[in-house]
Design an enzyme around this catalytic site. Structure first.
Site, PDB file in Angstrom:
ATOM      1  N   ASN A   1      -0.726  -6.118  -3.280  1.00 53.55           N
ATOM      2  CA  ASN A   1       0.620  -6.898  -3.065  1.00 53.55           C
ATOM      3  C   ASN A   1       0.797  -7.372  -1.652  1.00 53.55           C
ATOM      4  OD1 ASN A   1       0.972  -4.409  -2.040  1.00 53.55           O
ATOM      5  ND2 ASN A   1       2.891  -3.946  -3.123  1.00 53.55           N
TER       6      ASN A   1
ATOM      7  N   HIS B   1       2.550  -4.249   3.196  1.00 56.22           N
ATOM      8  CA  HIS B   1       3.381  -3.146   3.194  1.00 56.22           C
ATOM      9  C   HIS B   1       4.491  -3.350   3.990  1.00 56.22           C
ATOM     10  CE1 HIS B   1       4.133   1.288   3.282  1.00 56.22           C
ATOM     11  NE2 HIS B   1       4.297   1.233   4.526  1.00 56.22           N
TER      12      HIS B   1
ATOM     13  N   LYS C   1      -2.372  -6.580   3.891  1.00 54.89           N
ATOM     14  CA  LYS C   1      -3.335  -5.753   3.157  1.00 54.89           C
ATOM     15  C   LYS C   1      -4.727  -6.564   2.957  1.00 54.89           C
ATOM     16  CE  LYS C   1      -0.022  -2.940   0.994  1.00 54.89           C
ATOM     17  NZ  LYS C   1       0.584  -2.170  -0.345  1.00 54.89           N
TER      18      LYS C   1
ATOM     19  N   TYR D   1      -1.681   7.193   2.641  1.00 59.26           N
ATOM     20  CA  TYR D   1      -1.162   7.154   1.311  1.00 59.26           C
ATOM     21  C   TYR D   1      -0.641   8.491   0.602  1.00 59.26           C
ATOM     22  CZ  TYR D   1      -0.359   2.136   1.241  1.00 59.26           C
ATOM     23  OH  TYR D   1       0.196   0.526   1.414  1.00 59.26           O
TER      24      TYR D   1
ATOM     25  N   GLU E   1       4.567   5.916  10.277  1.00 59.87           N
ATOM     26  CA  GLU E   1       3.406   5.069  10.217  1.00 59.87           C
ATOM     27  C   GLU E   1       3.147   4.377  11.274  1.00 59.87           C
ATOM     28  OE1 GLU E   1       5.148   4.561   5.411  1.00 59.87           O
ATOM     29  OE2 GLU E   1       5.205   2.920   6.800  1.00 59.87           O
TER      30      GLU E   1
HETATM   31  P1  CMP Z   1       3.242  -0.106  -0.958  1.00 60.87           P
HETATM   32  O1  CMP Z   1       4.534  -0.516  -0.878  1.00 60.87           O
HETATM   33  O2  CMP Z   1       2.239  -0.371   0.171  1.00 60.87           O
HETATM   34  O3  CMP Z   1       3.120   1.542  -1.027  1.00 60.87           O
HETATM   35  C1  CMP Z   1       2.210   2.146  -2.226  1.00 60.87           C
HETATM   36  C2  CMP Z   1       1.384   1.550  -2.612  1.00 60.87           C
HETATM   37  O4  CMP Z   1       0.810   1.559  -3.932  1.00 60.87           O
HETATM   38  C3  CMP Z   1       2.066  -0.057  -3.116  1.00 60.87           C
HETATM   39  O5  CMP Z   1       2.363  -0.774  -2.025  1.00 60.87           O
HETATM   40  C4  CMP Z   1       1.153  -0.697  -4.113  1.00 60.87           C
HETATM   41  O6  CMP Z   1      -0.095  -1.370  -3.192  1.00 60.87           O
HETATM   42  C5  CMP Z   1       0.490   0.522  -4.850  1.00 60.87           C
HETATM   43  N1  CMP Z   1       0.995   0.621  -5.884  1.00 60.87           N
HETATM   44  C6  CMP Z   1       2.497   0.833  -6.299  1.00 60.87           C
HETATM   45  N2  CMP Z   1       2.561   0.968  -7.691  1.00 60.87           N
HETATM   46  C7  CMP Z   1       1.334   0.683  -8.206  1.00 60.87           C
HETATM   47  C8  CMP Z   1       0.863   0.652  -9.586  1.00 60.87           C
HETATM   48  N3  CMP Z   1       1.667   0.973 -10.620  1.00 60.87           N
HETATM   49  N4  CMP Z   1      -0.431   0.412  -9.874  1.00 60.87           N
HETATM   50  C9  CMP Z   1      -1.416   0.268  -8.586  1.00 60.87           C
HETATM   51  N5  CMP Z   1      -0.893   0.197  -7.336  1.00 60.87           N
HETATM   52  C10 CMP Z   1       0.351   0.402  -7.255  1.00 60.87           C
END
Ligand code: CMP
Length: 138
Positions: free
Chosen positions: A113, A116, A10, A50, A127
């Site tokens: 984070n 993904h 990311k 998303y 995806e």
């Molecule tokens: P990902 O696993 O790529 O899929 C959904 C994404 O939403 C997740 O990683 C995070 O980047 C984001 N996400 C999930 N929970 C939260 C949250 N509580 N606040 C902000 N972003 C979130």
């Protein structure tokens, strides 16, 4: 596609220069890269990817973040790929991720984070096809 999963490195990890280290960790864990590209998502494309999170309070923030800088998208092959990759990356929130996982090592917080990983074989295929044509999947 039960032996394949989809990943994105990311924007936060791209900005911090972690792309190479994350790819090395993915390879060391036994995943083979069978498709890969570095691209910058438009807000529209990030929003589409998303779409399932559209009603979540963090959707706008997520779309802004995912279109902020380039990402590296890849398809990975290994037995039990989806489950094993989710173990390798760790919990969505790096604060809850186990030691040694990619998110524990490289992620800042639950929104930013670092990586993904698909959550099911079905989503892995959806995806992967979102980013790669058949000709680009080896
Ligand atoms: P990902 O696993 O790529 O899929 C959904 C994404 O939403 C997740 O990683 C995070 O980047 C984001 N996400 C999930 N929970 C939260 C949250 N509580 N606040 C902000 N972003 C979130």
């Amino acid at each position: 596609m039960s032996n394949r999963t989809f990943t994105m490195i990311k924007p936060d990890a791209t900005e911090k220069g972690f792309t190479g280290a994350i790819l090395a960790k993915i390879n060391a864990a036994g995943f083979r890269i069978v498709a890969m590209k570095m691209i910058q998502l438009s807000k529209e494309k990030a929003g589409q990817f998303y779409e399932v999170h559209k009603e979540r309070p963090f959707y706008g923030e997520l779309v802004d973040f995912m279109s902020r800088s380039p990402i590296t998208a890849a398809i990975l092959e290994k037995d039990n790929a989806v489950e094993d990759f989710r173990k390798l990356i760790g919990a969505t929130n790096p604060a809850n991720a186990e030691e040694g996982t990619i998110r524990k090592l490289y992620a800042a917080n639950v929104g930013e984070n670092a990586v993904h990983g698909s959550d099911s074989d079905e989503n892995a295929k959806i995806e992967a096809d979102f980013f790669f044509s058949k000709l680009e999947q080896f």
